[in-house]
Design a protein around this motif. Structure first.
Motif, short mmCIF file in Angstrom:
data_model
loop_
_atom_site.label_atom_id
_atom_site.label_comp_id
_atom_site.label_asym_id
_atom_site.label_seq_id
_atom_site.Cartn_x
_atom_site.Cartn_y
_atom_site.Cartn_z
N ILE A 161 0.84 -1.20 0.00
CA ILE A 161 0.00 0.00 0.00
C ILE A 161 0.87 1.25 0.00
O ILE A 161 1.98 1.26 0.54
N ALA A 162 0.37 2.29 -0.64
CA ALA A 162 0.98 3.62 -0.58
C ALA A 162 -0.17 4.62 -0.45
O ALA A 162 -1.10 4.61 -1.26
N ALA A 163 -0.11 5.44 0.58
CA ALA A 163 -1.20 6.38 0.85
C ALA A 163 -0.73 7.82 0.63
O ALA A 163 0.44 8.15 0.85
N LEU A 164 -1.64 8.66 0.18
CA LEU A 164 -1.34 10.08 0.03
C LEU A 164 -2.61 10.89 0.12
O LEU A 164 -3.73 10.36 0.04
N GLU A 165 -2.43 12.18 0.34
CA GLU A 165 -3.55 13.12 0.42
C GLU A 165 -3.26 14.28 -0.53
O GLU A 165 -2.16 14.85 -0.51
N ILE A 166 -4.22 14.60 -1.37
CA ILE A 166 -4.07 15.66 -2.37
C ILE A 166 -4.98 16.82 -2.00
O ILE A 166 -6.19 16.61 -1.79
N ALA A 323 2.36 12.68 1.61
CA ALA A 323 2.49 11.22 1.59
C ALA A 323 2.08 10.65 2.94
O ALA A 323 2.35 11.24 4.00
N GLY A 324 1.45 9.48 2.92
CA GLY A 324 1.04 8.79 4.14
C GLY A 324 1.84 7.51 4.33
O GLY A 324 2.98 7.40 3.90
#
Length: 421
Positions: A161-166, A323-324
């Motif tokens: 998994i790779a998490a991010l917020e835009i 980035a999360g």
């Protein structure tokens, strides 16, 4: 969380294990071991977690989420399946050995943490600090699932998994849409248009280089997926959609377990109350998680995604990317002696030939076990597809619970035999 960790430790002590609550920089880890025995014996680690997902929305629960309710052969409560019930199956199996004076053929250590649902932030350092005490032949986890009650399964792979917020920012404040509309960019519209460019009509992620490191499915992999039970109409009813959608050229099992995805988890912007408020919002935000498959890297994928977002972001808004958490995908050989021992234990308990499968979710700590302890993980899930993990009315099937205890009891015999061969 502290009270829950204390309860787990007391329950392990009641089973005959030697337990202690170990503080970390976050929530505590419960460490519980079988009483020491003379001579050198193989040791196995049983991993689980006592933290759970938030129960909201409360109004969709048929009974209070933290008050267990039995209906038929199911127990309903938050955490019943993910992961408290599955943990308890292993604890009760070991309890049966210890309380009846039956000799266990190996030593066992339970590691039950409180941060799995937020990426196991403290457990990596805990493993490093207690490396010698946690030395083992393999790790056993029951935090995955099986495709049906008649299909016990060994999970040989997990997606990463790779998490991010835009966040897109437009005007300095919310603007009157009548007075200013048509002269400034609407960040909510810009965000929707930007995100829509990241997936094509065939379900493929439209980011250059995204698939470069994806390990192709072999013919043997696809044969294993074909063994899994699948009824299209039942699956469609389970997920509650008018029509299924997925990457062309792959079956639903392959799509959700062995292919990468780009998912919008949440969209936020503008007025959310009742009625209307005629504004152009000042900002818009999306929470994103990308599921990864072998041999994709979270760091590389985040770099590619960020690069593409910057390329297509319109100049009428400012973009922020945060980035999360991330975790690498995991894949183990099903032909190893430990994996074969696990398959035998499943067959003895369920009286059916088990299947091999991959899980679409992520268990970040599995890669840490490999890197820090140098061992593979046997994932022997007891959850069913309709257990509603992470959703209202989560449940755990009591027949799976009973057979899971039997599987665990057989597992230590089979693993120890394989270790001595």
């Amino acid at each position: 969380m502290g009270r829950c960790a204390d309860w787990v430790a007391r329950r392990c002590e009641r089973a005959g294990l030697q337990a202690r609550v170990c503080p970390t920089q976050g929530h505590p880890v419960v460490l519980a071991s079988t009483p020491p025995q003379p001579g050198r014996r193989p040791r196995y680690l049983v991993y689980g977690h006592y933290d759970v997902q938030p129960p909201e929305p409360f109004e969709l629960w048929k009974s209070p989420p933290f008050e267990p309710r039995i209906e038929g052969r199911s127990l309903f409560a938050r955490g019943a399946s993910d992961n408290k019930g599955q943990n308890l199956a292993h604890i009760r199996a070991v309890e049966a050995y210890l309380r009846t004076g039956t000799q266990l053929p190996c030593d066992l250590t339970f590691v039950i943490e409180g941060e799995e649902e937020v990426g196991s932030k403290s457990l990596g350092e805990f493993l490093k600090a207690n490396r010698k005490e946690l030395d083992c032949e393999a790790v056993v986890i029951s935090d995955t699932g099986m495709p049906g009650p008649k299909f016990p399964a060994l999970t040989s792979g997990l997606r990463g998994i790779a998490a991010l917020e835009i966040t897109l920012r437009g005007p300095s404040r919310d603007l009157h849409s009548g007075i200013f509309g048509g002269t400034v960019e609407n960040p909510a519209m810009a965000l929707c248009q930007l995100l829509a460019r990241l997936r094509d009509k065939n379900g493929r992620i439209a980011i250059p280089g995204f698939y470069d490191d994806v390990l192709p499915l072999s013919a043997a992999d696809r044969r294993q997926f074909a063994r899994l039970p699948y009824n299209r109409s039942q699956y469609q009813k389970l997920v509650g959609v008018p029509q299924l959608f997925g990457e062309k050229g792959f079956t639903p099992f392959e799509q959700r377990a062995a292919r990468p995805t780009f998912e919008i988890n949440g969209l936020t912007s503008g007025y959310q109350g009742e009625g209307s408020k005629t504004i152009i919002p000042a900002w818009a935000r999306a929470k994103i998680t990308i599921r990864l498959v072998p041999d994709q890297s979270p760091a590389r994928i985040l770099k590619l995604v960020t690069q593409r977002l910057k390329e297509i972001c319109p100049p009428t808004v400012k973009m922020e990317i945060q980035a999360g958490h991330g975790a690498e995908p995991y894949l183990m050989s099903a032909s190893s002696p430990a994996a074969q021992a696990a398959l035998r234990a499943l067959e003895l308990a369920f009286e059916r030939k088990p299947v091999l499968m991959r899980e679409g979710g992520s268990i970040p700590i599995v890669n840490s076990f490999k890197k820090i302890l140098g061992v593979d993980t046997l994932m022997l899930g007891l959850a069913l597809p309709d257990d509603n993990a992470h959703s209202p009315n989560e449940k755990f099937d009591l027949d799976c619970f009973a057979k899971g205890q039997l599987m665990s009891a057989h597992l230590w015999q089979e693993l120890s035999r394989a270790a001595h061969e």
